[in-house]
Scaffold this active site. Structure first.
Site, PDB file in Angstrom:
ATOM      1  N   ASP A 166     -49.316 -25.370 -53.312  1.00 23.80           N
ATOM      2  CA  ASP A 166     -50.535 -25.926 -53.935  1.00 23.80           C
ATOM      3  C   ASP A 166     -51.693 -24.934 -53.764  1.00 23.80           C
ATOM      4  O   ASP A 166     -52.495 -24.730 -54.679  1.00 23.80           O
ATOM      5  CB  ASP A 166     -50.944 -27.262 -53.282  1.00 23.80           C
ATOM      6  CG  ASP A 166     -49.784 -28.217 -53.106  1.00 23.80           C
ATOM      7  OD1 ASP A 166     -49.899 -29.379 -53.487  1.00 23.80           O
ATOM      8  OD2 ASP A 166     -48.747 -27.773 -52.573  1.00 23.80           O
ATOM      9  N   ARG A 169     -51.408 -22.121 -56.181  1.00 23.34           N
ATOM     10  CA  ARG A 169     -51.858 -22.547 -57.519  1.00 23.34           C
ATOM     11  C   ARG A 169     -53.385 -22.574 -57.567  1.00 23.34           C
ATOM     12  O   ARG A 169     -54.003 -22.140 -58.542  1.00 23.34           O
ATOM     13  CB  ARG A 169     -51.324 -23.954 -57.836  1.00 23.34           C
ATOM     14  CG  ARG A 169     -49.847 -23.987 -58.124  1.00 23.34           C
ATOM     15  CD  ARG A 169     -49.383 -25.373 -58.606  1.00 23.34           C
ATOM     16  NE  ARG A 169     -47.965 -25.351 -58.925  1.00 23.34           N
ATOM     17  CZ  ARG A 169     -47.049 -26.164 -58.405  1.00 23.34           C
ATOM     18  NH1 ARG A 169     -47.401 -27.103 -57.542  1.00 23.34           N
ATOM     19  NH2 ARG A 169     -45.793 -26.085 -58.749  1.00 23.34           N
TER      20      ARG A 169
END
Ligand code: 6V0
Length: 333
Positions: A166, A169
């Site tokens: 995450d 990203r």
């Protein structure tokens, strides 16, 4: 086998002085294979052992990788449906998982994965009592807790890949928004991998410059909505990729091999990964694994860093912990 090479002056070659580094990957689906091939190309292991319940798929994947030997660093690749091929691993990476059936609740899927883990985790830790174990299967935070309980390994050697992906990203989207290199963006997503993850806006810096105070100083309109949209995109990212290509693989492959490098090469880098969080950042409700910025090295977790969190971020993190604890309490483990 007789040696192909003749020893010089009749001297025997010296015995190897270093022990082989061995990584086992459990589950050779999309994610397991992306991890295995990234580990291979990055020359992180002398031996890779693959395990799956599907013997044809397993042998096919092993042969396909072995046939690339002329283009890759020298690595012994083995595969078996039997866990005994993982014995003596330095790192065991678990990606095995049941897939969500149409209409199935996440809790039901979780229960199926817990019973799968109760079969695979005990023999893995028994065969490699010194290993670091990395859980990737979802829901990763709860399954990391389950693996810790079932393995009998100390908490510093059971880690979930957590929000390392995450955060990657997140760094990509911020870099894209500001037109800078993602390597220069320091930014963490903490908490649960997925829906209740917490974006730490207050500690983001780009090339060492704290981003929020920079925006304040420059009196640039505080782009709150833009920032929130970036976090939403992070949360939606996996769903979008799955919707488009059916699964995610490359980013999780690089994310996990990046963690493998830090651990096996004792790099002592800080990564947001899922660790036993009790006692950190005001999380005191019970034994819960979620992602915190963690220093990793050869023995696994070396420590957790103390980032400054705003009141709001701290509350979100504690809510994330409560969400996971509630689901855990329904498992009866
Ligand atoms: P997949 O392609 O269905 O692969 C799963 C593999 O596990 C299959 O090859 C199965 O045969 C195998 N398997 C099932 N039972 C066993 C068992 N008992 N022993 C060994 N192998 C077994 O799924 P995919 O590879 O796409 O995903 C794997 C898991 O990773 C899922 O739980 C995903 O949700 C999870 N992901 C986690 C991410 C993260 O960031 N933590 C990211 C992406 C996917």
């Amino acid at each position: 086998a007789q040696s192909f090479f003749k020893p010089i002056h009749g001297a025997l070659p010296p015995p190897p002085t270093t022990r082989n580094t061995k990584i086992s990957v459990i589950g050779v689906g999309n994610v397991g294979m992306a991890i295995a091939q990234t580990i291979l190309t990055q020359d992180l292991a002398d031996e890779i052992a693959l395990v799956d319940v599907n013997p044809d798929k397993l042998r096919g994947e092993m042969l396909d990788l072995q046939h690339a030997a002329a283009f890759l660093p020298r690595t012994t690749i083995s595969a078996s449906v039997d866990h005994s091929c993982t014995v003596g691993s330095d790192l065991v990476i678990v990606t095995a998982g049941a897939r969500q059936l149409p209409g199935e609740s996440r809790l039901n899927l979780l229960q199926r994965n817990v019973s799968l883990f109760s079969k695979i985790i005990p023999p893995l830790s028994a065969g490699s009592p010194e290993t670091v174990m990395m859980i990737v299967s979802n829901p990763v935070d709860i399954l990391t807790y389950v693996a810790w309980k079932l393995s009998g390994l100390p908490a510093n050697r059971v880690i979930g890949s957590g929000t390392n992906l995450d955060s990657s990203r997140f760094r990509f989207l911020i870099a894209d928004h500001l037109d800078v290199n993602a390597h220069d963006v320091q930014a963490y997503i903490m908490g649960e991998h997925g829906d209740s993850s917490v974006a730490l806006w207050s500690s983001i810096s780009v090339g060492g410059v704290p981003i929020l105070s920079f925006l304040d100083r420059q009196q640039i309109a505080y782009e709150k909505q833009t920032l929130e949209n970036i976090h939403k995109e992070v949360v939606q990212g996996a769903y979008e990729v799955i919707g488009l290509k059916g699964y995610t693989s490359w980013a999780i492959g690089y994310s996990v091999s990046n963690l493998a490098r830090t651990i096996l090469r004792d790099q002592r880098k800080v990564h947001p990964v899922s660790v036993l969080a009790k006692g950190f950042y005001g999380i005191n409700g019970g034994e819960v694994f979620l992602s915190l910025p963690t220093q990793l090295g050869r023995s696994g977790v070396m420590g957790v860093t103390s980032l400054h969190l705003t009141e709001d971020e701290s509350q979100q993190l504690q809510k994330s912990a409560m969400t996971i604890l509630e689901v855990q309490s329904e498992l009866g483990i």
